[in-house]
Design a protein around this motif. Structure first.
Motif, PDB file in Angstrom:
ATOM      1  N   ASP A 250       7.398   6.196  -0.829  1.00 30.35           N
ATOM      2  CA  ASP A 250       5.819   6.041  -1.368  1.00 30.35           C
ATOM      3  C   ASP A 250       5.617   4.729  -0.768  1.00 30.35           C
ATOM      4  OD1 ASP A 250       3.353   7.281  -2.007  1.00 30.35           O
ATOM      5  OD2 ASP A 250       3.072   6.330  -4.229  1.00 30.35           O
ATOM      6  N   THR A 251       5.922   3.942  -0.055  1.00 29.38           N
ATOM      7  CA  THR A 251       5.303   2.162   0.890  1.00 29.38           C
ATOM      8  C   THR A 251       5.053   2.952   2.037  1.00 29.38           C
ATOM      9  OG1 THR A 251       7.193   1.298  -0.812  1.00 29.38           O
ATOM     10  CG2 THR A 251       5.357   0.214   1.395  1.00 29.38           C
ATOM     11  N   LEU A 252       4.153   2.623   2.377  1.00 29.03           N
ATOM     12  CA  LEU A 252       2.923   3.151   3.466  1.00 29.03           C
ATOM     13  C   LEU A 252       3.930   2.868   4.532  1.00 29.03           C
ATOM     14  CD1 LEU A 252       0.814   4.868   5.265  1.00 29.03           C
ATOM     15  CD2 LEU A 252      -1.059   3.212   4.558  1.00 29.03           C
ATOM     16  N   PHE A 253       3.838   1.175   5.413  1.00 24.67           N
ATOM     17  CA  PHE A 253       4.034   0.337   6.679  1.00 24.67           C
ATOM     18  C   PHE A 253       5.502   0.095   6.111  1.00 24.67           C
ATOM     19  CE2 PHE A 253      -0.229   0.119   6.637  1.00 24.67           C
ATOM     20  CZ  PHE A 253      -0.808   0.676   7.404  1.00 24.67           C
ATOM     21  N   LEU A 254       6.258   0.933   6.811  1.00 24.11           N
ATOM     22  CA  LEU A 254       8.098   0.993   6.629  1.00 24.11           C
ATOM     23  C   LEU A 254       9.022   0.035   8.007  1.00 24.11           C
ATOM     24  CD1 LEU A 254       8.961   4.092   5.481  1.00 24.11           C
ATOM     25  CD2 LEU A 254       8.380   1.866   3.620  1.00 24.11           C
ATOM     26  N   ASN A 255       9.630  -1.143   7.864  1.00 26.74           N
ATOM     27  CA  ASN A 255      10.381  -1.586   9.238  1.00 26.74           C
ATOM     28  C   ASN A 255      10.926  -0.952   9.675  1.00 26.74           C
ATOM     29  OD1 ASN A 255      12.546  -1.553   7.353  1.00 26.74           O
ATOM     30  ND2 ASN A 255      11.772  -3.966   6.440  1.00 26.74           N
ATOM     31  N   ARG A 256      11.278  -1.542  10.713  1.00 33.72           N
ATOM     32  CA  ARG A 256      12.165  -0.077  11.369  1.00 33.72           C
ATOM     33  C   ARG A 256      13.841   0.644  10.213  1.00 33.72           C
ATOM     34  NH1 ARG A 256      14.248  -2.535  16.348  1.00 33.72           N
ATOM     35  NH2 ARG A 256      11.997  -3.946  16.833  1.00 33.72           N
ATOM     36  N   ARG A 257      14.376  -0.014   9.459  1.00 36.11           N
ATOM     37  CA  ARG A 257      15.085  -0.310   8.434  1.00 36.11           C
ATOM     38  C   ARG A 257      14.458   0.972   7.179  1.00 36.11           C
ATOM     39  NH1 ARG A 257      15.607  -4.972   9.934  1.00 36.11           N
ATOM     40  NH2 ARG A 257      14.522  -5.241   8.069  1.00 36.11           N
ATOM     41  N   GLY A 258      13.872   1.200   7.924  1.00 34.38           N
ATOM     42  CA  GLY A 258      13.421   2.369   6.155  1.00 34.38           C
ATOM     43  C   GLY A 258      12.786   1.595   4.806  1.00 34.38           C
ATOM     44  N   LYS A 259      12.747  -0.013   5.028  1.00 38.45           N
ATOM     45  CA  LYS A 259      12.444  -0.684   4.353  1.00 38.45           C
ATOM     46  C   LYS A 259      11.015  -1.683   3.985  1.00 38.45           C
ATOM     47  CE  LYS A 259      17.090  -1.926   2.454  1.00 38.45           C
ATOM     48  NZ  LYS A 259      17.596  -2.880   2.033  1.00 38.45           N
ATOM     49  N   GLN A 260       9.936  -2.104   3.068  1.00 38.49           N
ATOM     50  CA  GLN A 260       8.652  -2.258   3.220  1.00 38.49           C
ATOM     51  C   GLN A 260       8.861  -3.530   4.099  1.00 38.49           C
ATOM     52  OE1 GLN A 260       6.764  -3.362  -0.949  1.00 38.49           O
ATOM     53  NE2 GLN A 260       6.775  -4.951  -0.139  1.00 38.49           N
TER      54      GLN A 260
ATOM     55  N   ILE B  27      14.280   6.431   5.284  1.00 40.92           N
ATOM     56  CA  ILE B  27      13.245   5.953   4.579  1.00 40.92           C
ATOM     57  C   ILE B  27      14.608   5.698   2.932  1.00 40.92           C
ATOM     58  CG2 ILE B  27      11.876   5.590   2.923  1.00 40.92           C
ATOM     59  CD1 ILE B  27      10.425   7.852   5.082  1.00 40.92           C
ATOM     60  N   GLN B  28      14.427   4.055   3.284  1.00 39.56           N
ATOM     61  CA  GLN B  28      15.592   3.733   2.153  1.00 39.56           C
ATOM     62  C   GLN B  28      15.085   4.457   0.510  1.00 39.56           C
ATOM     63  OE1 GLN B  28      18.242   2.459   2.810  1.00 39.56           O
ATOM     64  NE2 GLN B  28      17.525   3.386   4.357  1.00 39.56           N
ATOM     65  N   LYS B  29      15.760   4.354   0.053  1.00 40.00           N
ATOM     66  CA  LYS B  29      15.820   4.813  -1.771  1.00 40.00           C
ATOM     67  C   LYS B  29      14.914   3.622  -2.324  1.00 40.00           C
ATOM     68  CE  LYS B  29      17.978   5.845  -5.852  1.00 40.00           C
ATOM     69  NZ  LYS B  29      17.029   6.709  -6.331  1.00 40.00           N
ATOM     70  N   GLY B  30      13.415   3.813  -2.870  1.00 34.63           N
ATOM     71  CA  GLY B  30      12.912   3.144  -3.755  1.00 34.63           C
ATOM     72  C   GLY B  30      11.153   2.849  -2.606  1.00 34.63           C
ATOM     73  N   PHE B  31      11.525   3.068  -1.335  1.00 43.03           N
ATOM     74  CA  PHE B  31      10.390   2.576  -0.403  1.00 43.03           C
ATOM     75  C   PHE B  31       9.757   4.187   0.289  1.00 43.03           C
ATOM     76  CE2 PHE B  31      13.320  -0.425   0.099  1.00 43.03           C
ATOM     77  CZ  PHE B  31      12.469  -1.821  -0.593  1.00 43.03           C
TER      78      PHE B  31
ATOM     79  N   LEU C  77       1.406  -0.820   0.375  1.00 45.19           N
ATOM     80  CA  LEU C  77       0.091  -0.179  -0.026  1.00 45.19           C
ATOM     81  C   LEU C  77       0.806   1.329  -0.143  1.00 45.19           C
ATOM     82  CD1 LEU C  77      -2.928   0.718   0.170  1.00 45.19           C
ATOM     83  CD2 LEU C  77      -2.825   1.171   2.819  1.00 45.19           C
ATOM     84  N   LYS C  78       0.579   2.025  -0.981  1.00 43.68           N
ATOM     85  CA  LYS C  78       1.186   3.676  -1.023  1.00 43.68           C
ATOM     86  C   LYS C  78       0.856   4.358  -0.167  1.00 43.68           C
ATOM     87  CE  LYS C  78       4.183   1.107  -4.108  1.00 43.68           C
ATOM     88  NZ  LYS C  78       5.108   0.385  -3.580  1.00 43.68           N
ATOM     89  N   ILE C  79       1.165   5.192  -0.001  1.00 41.82           N
ATOM     90  CA  ILE C  79       0.966   6.750   0.725  1.00 41.82           C
ATOM     91  C   ILE C  79       0.053   7.457  -0.597  1.00 41.82           C
ATOM     92  CG2 ILE C  79       1.466   9.473   1.269  1.00 41.82           C
ATOM     93  CD1 ILE C  79       3.894   7.666   3.361  1.00 41.82           C
TER      94      ILE C  79
END
Length: 307
Positions: free
Chosen positions: A217-227, A211-215, A164-166
């Motif tokens: 616009d991803t809504l829910f992220l892990n603590r490392r800023g990825k999907q 937030i890592q590059k490429g993510f 899901l994206k913002i």
């Protein structure tokens, strides 16, 4: 490898590649679904190779398919057999569609009766208990509450939740845009309370992540800023079930199943539920409706003119 064996292998590989392209480009199926179809056909190829049966996809006979399925019946359960037969039927129907065969070698083969195994359903109290057990003193807690509220209130698949994206959030209109199987998109209503939990997560937690590059616009992220992964969402839910002592076997799909069941129990029609779940066929939606006879009797008494 004998020269004939080489050409036999190349023949299967070539037709399998064409079939994959057909599923991808003309049927619009997801890579995961295509991988499942491929796996089914590769099982047959392995069987032919193991038994030195040099029959191409164009020449393979019903007897050979029967012998393959007989061996398979001793190795996998009826549900898996049914899925593999379905995959093979699609492959040979494709060959007929392409005028490469005149008939399918599975014409007279029956699919094993499997029965439909339905997942456990959560009551609204159980869903409330699971969400209440989330530790909101941690950044992940706020995220998990927003995720589970979204999973349940929108009836999403876990793959739809983690992608899901913002830019998919249309709160002013009261909808979210969901990308489902085969990249098919649908708009699903979202409640004000779920909007609120997502807003808290995005403004107070997500904004502070690296937030890592490429993510972005991803809504829910892990603590490392990825999907997040599907496995992570499974783990979050399993851990909460243990925490509250819930004895049911649950997964992210249990929330989707509960969403559909609760809607129907409260008077929603199947067609509306079908649209929200993103099912192509109403028959698929009906599988979710394992309602007891008491409820069905109430529906009849309330809505039938001859009550």
């Amino acid at each position: 490898m004998h020269e004939n064996d080489y050409f036999w292998c190349m023949s299967w590989a070539s037709y399998l590649k064409q079939f994959q392209n057909y599923l991808r480009l003309e049927r619009g199926l997801s890579e995961n679904t295509i991988a499942n179809y491929t796996f089914d056909i590769e099982k047959l190829i392995f069987y032919l190779n193991e038994n030195n049966i040099n029959e191409s996809p164009i020449k393979i006979t019903e007897e050979t398919i029967q012998s393959f399925l007989y061996k398979l019946s001793g190795e996998v359960n009826a549900r898996s057999q049914s899925r593999i037969i379905s995959g093979l039927k699609s492959f040979f129907n494709f060959l007929i569609f392409e005028d490469l065969r005149n008939e399918t070698p599975l014409e007279l083969i029956e699919v094993p009766k499997t029965g439909r195994k339905l997942p456990d359903t959560l009551s609204t109290n159980e869903i409330d208990s699971l969400i209440s057990a989330i530790d909101l003193s941690t950044p992940e807690g706020e995220r998990n509450r927003a995720m589970l509220e979204t999973l349940y209130s929108c009836g999403l698949r876990v793959s739809e939740l983690i992608t899901l994206k913002i830019s998919d959030l249309f709160f002013n209109e009261g909808f979210i845009k969901v990308t489902g199987k085969g990249d098919k998109q649908r708009f699903v209503p979202i409640s004000k309370s779920t909007e609120k939990f997502i807003a808290i997560y995005t403004s107070e937690i997500r904004n502070k992540l690296n937030i890592q590059k490429g993510f972005e616009d991803t809504l829910f992220l892990n603590r490392r800023g990825k999907q997040l992964t599907r496995a992570m969402v499974f783990t979050i839910i399993k851990d909460l079930a243990v925490k509250i002592g819930l004895k049911k076997s649950i997964s992210p799909h249990t929330f989707r199943h509960s969403f559909a069941t609760h809607l129907l129990e409260n008077g929603a029609d199947l067609r509306s539920i079908q649209l929200m779940l993103g099912h192509e066929s109403i028959t698929t939606t009906e599988v979710y409706m394992h309602l007891d006879r008491t409820f069905l009797a109430e529906v009849l008494n309330n809505y039938h003119p001859r009550k």
